[in-house]
Scaffold this motif. Structure first.
Motif, PDB file in Angstrom:
ATOM      1  N   THR A 228       8.144 -55.125   2.869  1.00 46.32           N
ATOM      2  CA  THR A 228       7.022 -55.840   2.267  1.00 46.32           C
ATOM      3  C   THR A 228       7.140 -55.831   0.747  1.00 46.32           C
ATOM      4  O   THR A 228       7.983 -55.125   0.181  1.00 46.32           O
ATOM      5  CB  THR A 228       5.692 -55.192   2.684  1.00 46.32           C
ATOM      6  N   GLN A 229       6.257 -56.592   0.093  1.00 50.35           N
ATOM      7  CA  GLN A 229       6.255 -56.648  -1.371  1.00 50.35           C
ATOM      8  C   GLN A 229       6.000 -55.277  -1.985  1.00 50.35           C
ATOM      9  O   GLN A 229       6.567 -54.934  -3.026  1.00 50.35           O
ATOM     10  CB  GLN A 229       5.184 -57.625  -1.857  1.00 50.35           C
ATOM     11  N   ASP A 230       5.151 -54.475  -1.349  1.00 49.05           N
ATOM     12  CA  ASP A 230       4.853 -53.137  -1.864  1.00 49.05           C
ATOM     13  C   ASP A 230       6.108 -52.267  -1.882  1.00 49.05           C
ATOM     14  O   ASP A 230       6.327 -51.493  -2.826  1.00 49.05           O
ATOM     15  CB  ASP A 230       3.775 -52.458  -1.008  1.00 49.05           C
TER      16      ASP A 230
ATOM     17  N   VAL B  10       9.310 -53.380  -2.015  1.00 52.42           N
ATOM     18  CA  VAL B  10      10.246 -53.908  -3.014  1.00 52.42           C
ATOM     19  C   VAL B  10       9.774 -53.545  -4.414  1.00 52.42           C
ATOM     20  O   VAL B  10      10.588 -53.272  -5.305  1.00 52.42           O
ATOM     21  CB  VAL B  10      10.419 -55.436  -2.851  1.00 52.42           C
ATOM     22  N   ALA B  11       8.458 -53.489  -4.623  1.00 54.02           N
ATOM     23  CA  ALA B  11       7.925 -53.130  -5.943  1.00 54.02           C
ATOM     24  C   ALA B  11       8.277 -51.687  -6.313  1.00 54.02           C
ATOM     25  O   ALA B  11       8.417 -51.367  -7.496  1.00 54.02           O
ATOM     26  CB  ALA B  11       6.411 -53.319  -5.958  1.00 54.02           C
TER      27      ALA B  11
ATOM     28  N   ARG C 214      14.555 -62.504   6.773  1.00 55.50           N
ATOM     29  CA  ARG C 214      14.518 -62.045   5.378  1.00 55.50           C
ATOM     30  C   ARG C 214      15.645 -61.052   5.163  1.00 55.50           C
ATOM     31  O   ARG C 214      16.056 -60.364   6.079  1.00 55.50           O
ATOM     32  CB  ARG C 214      13.183 -61.363   5.079  1.00 55.50           C
TER      33      ARG C 214
ATOM     34  N   ALA D  71      12.173 -63.806  -0.752  1.00 56.39           N
ATOM     35  CA  ALA D  71      10.720 -63.733  -0.920  1.00 56.39           C
ATOM     36  C   ALA D  71      10.156 -62.952   0.262  1.00 56.39           C
ATOM     37  O   ALA D  71      10.270 -63.387   1.409  1.00 56.39           O
ATOM     38  CB  ALA D  71      10.128 -65.129  -0.978  1.00 56.39           C
ATOM     39  N   VAL D  72       9.611 -61.792  -0.015  1.00 53.67           N
ATOM     40  CA  VAL D  72       9.051 -60.960   1.051  1.00 53.67           C
ATOM     41  C   VAL D  72       7.530 -61.026   0.975  1.00 53.67           C
ATOM     42  O   VAL D  72       6.954 -61.083  -0.106  1.00 53.67           O
ATOM     43  CB  VAL D  72       9.553 -59.500   0.948  1.00 53.67           C
ATOM     44  N   PRO D  73       6.884 -60.998   2.132  1.00 53.06           N
ATOM     45  CA  PRO D  73       5.425 -61.109   2.144  1.00 53.06           C
ATOM     46  C   PRO D  73       4.749 -59.768   1.915  1.00 53.06           C
ATOM     47  O   PRO D  73       5.373 -58.708   2.016  1.00 53.06           O
ATOM     48  CB  PRO D  73       5.153 -61.610   3.563  1.00 53.06           C
ATOM     49  N   THR D  74       3.466 -59.832   1.639  1.00 47.40           N
ATOM     50  CA  THR D  74       2.662 -58.612   1.637  1.00 47.40           C
ATOM     51  C   THR D  74       2.482 -58.201   3.094  1.00 47.40           C
ATOM     52  O   THR D  74       2.772 -58.968   4.012  1.00 47.40           O
ATOM     53  CB  THR D  74       1.293 -58.839   0.983  1.00 47.40           C
TER      54      THR D  74
END
Length: 184
Positions: A52-54, A56-57, A102, A120-123
């Motif tokens: 998820t975006q978290d 990757v962040a 993905r 592009a990964v989703p939340t």
């Protein structure tokens, strides 16, 4: 000889069956449904790691392999020829939803993250919504009447044969036979 002409030749029977089978194949539409009504069951296929975006962040240069493994999980692809590259691939094919794929690739130098590439990964919330195959709730019909509609309902007059309800008598109203006969 006349009896043999009644039955078709075995080759013509096979040809007729092949034509019937090919005609049956043409009834399957491009979306996989049969005649547009029946959709055959397709097994749900989920492979890889959900990233998820978290996640990757939190990924940044300088992290160790163990930290990346804790953060993203074990890589789906660990190439022997590219030991300094970990590939996290996620695919899902679920009936009623669009197929998804993905990829997140992490590159290492000296056992530390040098860089990473990510689609592009989703939340997490977007991911759950994208795999939800349930149908949207149907609109509920309101079964209430307004005052005008209530006044429009005719009220039947009480019948003369109607008797007032009787109160229950004390004690059992009926006597039932025993379930088992007594042995004498």
């Amino acid at each position: 000889m006349a009896a043999l002409t009644r039955f078709p030749h075995p080759v013509s029977s096979l040809l007729l069956m092949a034509v019937a089978m090919l005609a049956g194949c043409s009834t399957i539409s491009s979306d996989g449904s049969l005649l547009g009504f029946v959709t055959p069951y397709r097994m749900e296929v989920v492979q890889g790691n959900v990233v998820t975006q978290d996640m990757v962040a939190q990924l940044r240069p300088g992290l160790s392999g163990d930290q990346v493994r804790t953060l993203l999980g074990a890589p789906l692809l660990n190439d022997v020829f590219h030991a300094n590259r970990w590939d996290y691939v996620f695919t899902i094919r679920r009936q009623g939803t669009a197929p998804q794929q993905r990829r997140v690739t992490v590159f290492f130098e000296n056992d530390r993250v040098a860089r990473f590439e990510a689609d592009a990964v989703p939340t997490e919330r977007e991911f759950v919504a994208s795999i939800d195959a349930s149908k949207p709730p149907s609109r509920k019909t309101v079964l209430e009447l307004d005052e005008q509609q209530l006044r429009a309902i005719p009220v039947p007059a009480p019948s003369r044969s109607a008797q007032p309800p009787q109160t229950a008598a004390s004690g059992p109203a009926r006597s039932y036979p025993p379930l088992e006969t007594s042995a004498r």
